[in-house]
Design a protein around this motif. Structure first.
Motif, PDB file in Angstrom:
ATOM      1  N   ALA A  66       0.704  -1.321   0.135  1.00  0.00           N
ATOM      2  CA  ALA A  66      -0.078   0.017  -0.003  1.00  0.00           C
ATOM      3  C   ALA A  66       1.044   1.128   0.319  1.00  0.00           C
ATOM      4  O   ALA A  66       0.447   2.146  -0.168  1.00  0.00           O
ATOM      5  N   LYS A  67       2.202   1.092   0.321  1.00  0.00           N
ATOM      6  CA  LYS A  67       3.193   2.171   0.201  1.00  0.00           C
ATOM      7  C   LYS A  67       2.989   3.022  -0.960  1.00  0.00           C
ATOM      8  O   LYS A  67       3.116   2.447  -2.106  1.00  0.00           O
ATOM      9  N   PRO A  68       2.880   4.498  -0.907  1.00  0.00           N
ATOM     10  CA  PRO A  68       2.744   5.083  -2.052  1.00  0.00           C
ATOM     11  C   PRO A  68       3.759   4.856  -3.019  1.00  0.00           C
ATOM     12  O   PRO A  68       5.239   4.866  -2.758  1.00  0.00           O
ATOM     13  N   LYS A  69       3.731   4.845  -4.264  1.00  0.00           N
ATOM     14  CA  LYS A  69       4.670   4.857  -5.385  1.00  0.00           C
ATOM     15  C   LYS A  69       5.408   6.039  -5.794  1.00  0.00           C
ATOM     16  O   LYS A  69       6.389   5.976  -6.581  1.00  0.00           O
ATOM     17  N   SER A  70       4.659   7.040  -5.522  1.00  0.00           N
ATOM     18  CA  SER A  70       5.408   8.237  -5.969  1.00  0.00           C
ATOM     19  C   SER A  70       6.546   8.760  -5.388  1.00  0.00           C
ATOM     20  O   SER A  70       6.768   8.196  -4.258  1.00  0.00           O
ATOM     21  N   THR A  71       7.398   9.559  -6.047  1.00  0.00           N
ATOM     22  CA  THR A  71       8.601   9.950  -5.424  1.00  0.00           C
ATOM     23  C   THR A  71       8.462  10.641  -4.397  1.00  0.00           C
ATOM     24  O   THR A  71       9.305  10.637  -3.426  1.00  0.00           O
ATOM     25  N   LEU A  72       7.561  11.619  -4.572  1.00  0.00           N
ATOM     26  CA  LEU A  72       7.333  12.757  -3.568  1.00  0.00           C
ATOM     27  C   LEU A  72       5.674  12.420  -3.109  1.00  0.00           C
ATOM     28  O   LEU A  72       4.862  13.363  -3.595  1.00  0.00           O
ATOM     29  N   PRO A  73       5.384  11.434  -2.453  1.00  0.00           N
ATOM     30  CA  PRO A  73       3.930  11.488  -1.866  1.00  0.00           C
ATOM     31  C   PRO A  73       3.634  12.469  -1.139  1.00  0.00           C
ATOM     32  O   PRO A  73       4.275  13.245  -0.499  1.00  0.00           O
ATOM     33  N   SER A  74       2.306  12.897  -1.391  1.00  0.00           N
ATOM     34  CA  SER A  74       1.501  14.017  -0.863  1.00  0.00           C
ATOM     35  C   SER A  74       1.296  13.375   0.797  1.00  0.00           C
ATOM     36  O   SER A  74       1.213  12.327   1.238  1.00  0.00           O
ATOM     37  N   PHE A  75       0.873  14.598   1.512  1.00  0.00           N
ATOM     38  CA  PHE A  75       0.637  14.210   2.987  1.00  0.00           C
ATOM     39  C   PHE A  75      -0.678  13.153   3.082  1.00  0.00           C
ATOM     40  O   PHE A  75      -0.573  12.252   3.548  1.00  0.00           O
ATOM     41  N   ALA A  76      -1.879  13.627   2.059  1.00  0.00           N
ATOM     42  CA  ALA A  76      -2.888  12.671   2.146  1.00  0.00           C
ATOM     43  C   ALA A  76      -2.617  11.248   1.628  1.00  0.00           C
ATOM     44  O   ALA A  76      -3.201  10.331   2.204  1.00  0.00           O
TER      45      ALA A  76
END
Length: 248
Positions: A66-76
């Protein structure tokens, strides 16, 4: 006695005393809030992200992360991932679903307040007015509510015993069960100089053969003794310089 505006954050940080980044972020929050510095808004946002990352690292399923895949995940992104990791969205209870929705709104609003007012996250006009005490209190109260929600859910979650970084002491019920039904049947020093212990499982389910070096035994069971042994070994090495580093 002064009012504690973030008891859930304080309790959560006390639960993970060996997490250095969490402790450092909490110290920053505590200092800036008590000094009535607007930077506490940034700190309250940051501490939620740190706690979300701890929860995700502890509970995330490697086969379906479930960990965000984005390089810079947002707060939400971090809060949403933590909620999915805790499997809170799987509950069909309408009241809980609404509560989760409200917490999502809280994270969004806290993020917006931080972006507009937090002096740390972005450079601001030098003569801009500071926020009021009530703005700062709103930020930390919102953060505290979110942390309380996530931490309590974490405490009720079933941890993966193969991957958990929680200490032995956190599993007292499981420890007592094993100690009641499993026993030592043999202990000796093997030909390699290792402590060799045989643990028998109940009902003839089998046995485990465990080998441990002195350093492993001391590190796991008595950290003070480990340090004393390390200091003694260093002294012994000094008195015996003929022992090469490559031989160790």
């Amino acid at each position: 006695m002064s009012l504690d505006w973030y008891p859930a954050i304080r309790e959560c940080c006390a639960y993970w005393p060996t997490a250095p980044m969490l402790q450092q972020t909490f110290e920053s929050l505590d200092k800036n809030f008590n000094e009535e510095n607007d930077a506490c808004i940034d700190c309250s946002k940051a501490i939620i992200e740190v706690i979300c990352r701890i929860i995700i690292d502890e509970l995330d399923d490697p086969t379906s992360p479930a960990k965000p895949k984005s390089t810079l995940p947002s707060f939400a992104d971090w809060v949403s991932a933590a909620i999915r990791t805790l499997k809170l969205g799987n509950n069909r209870n309408d009241a809980l679903a609404k509560l989760i929705s409200q917490h999502h709104k809280l994270t969004t609003e806290l993020g917006l307040l931080r972006n507009e007012a937090g002096p740390i996250s972005h450079g601001k006009e030098g003569f801009i007015e500071r926020l009021s005490t009530y703005h700062r209190r709103t930020a930390v109260l919102s953060a505290d509510a979110i942390v309380a929600f996530l931490h309590q859910a974490y405490l009720e979650a079933e941890l993966n015993l193969e991957r958990t970084r929680e200490p032995y002491q956190k599993f007292q019920v499981q420890n007592n069960l094993i100690d009641t039904y499993c026993t030592y049947t043999e202990a000796e020093i093997n030909e390699d100089g290792l402590l060799q212990v045989t643990v028998e499982l109940p009902d003839e389910a089998g046995q485990f053969l465990i080998n441990a070096t002195p350093s492993e035994l001391l590190f796991l069971f008595d950290r003070t003794a480990y340090i004393e042994a390390l200091n003694a070994a260093r002294s012994a090495k000094t008195l015996a310089p003929q022992v090469k580093e490559s031989d160790l």
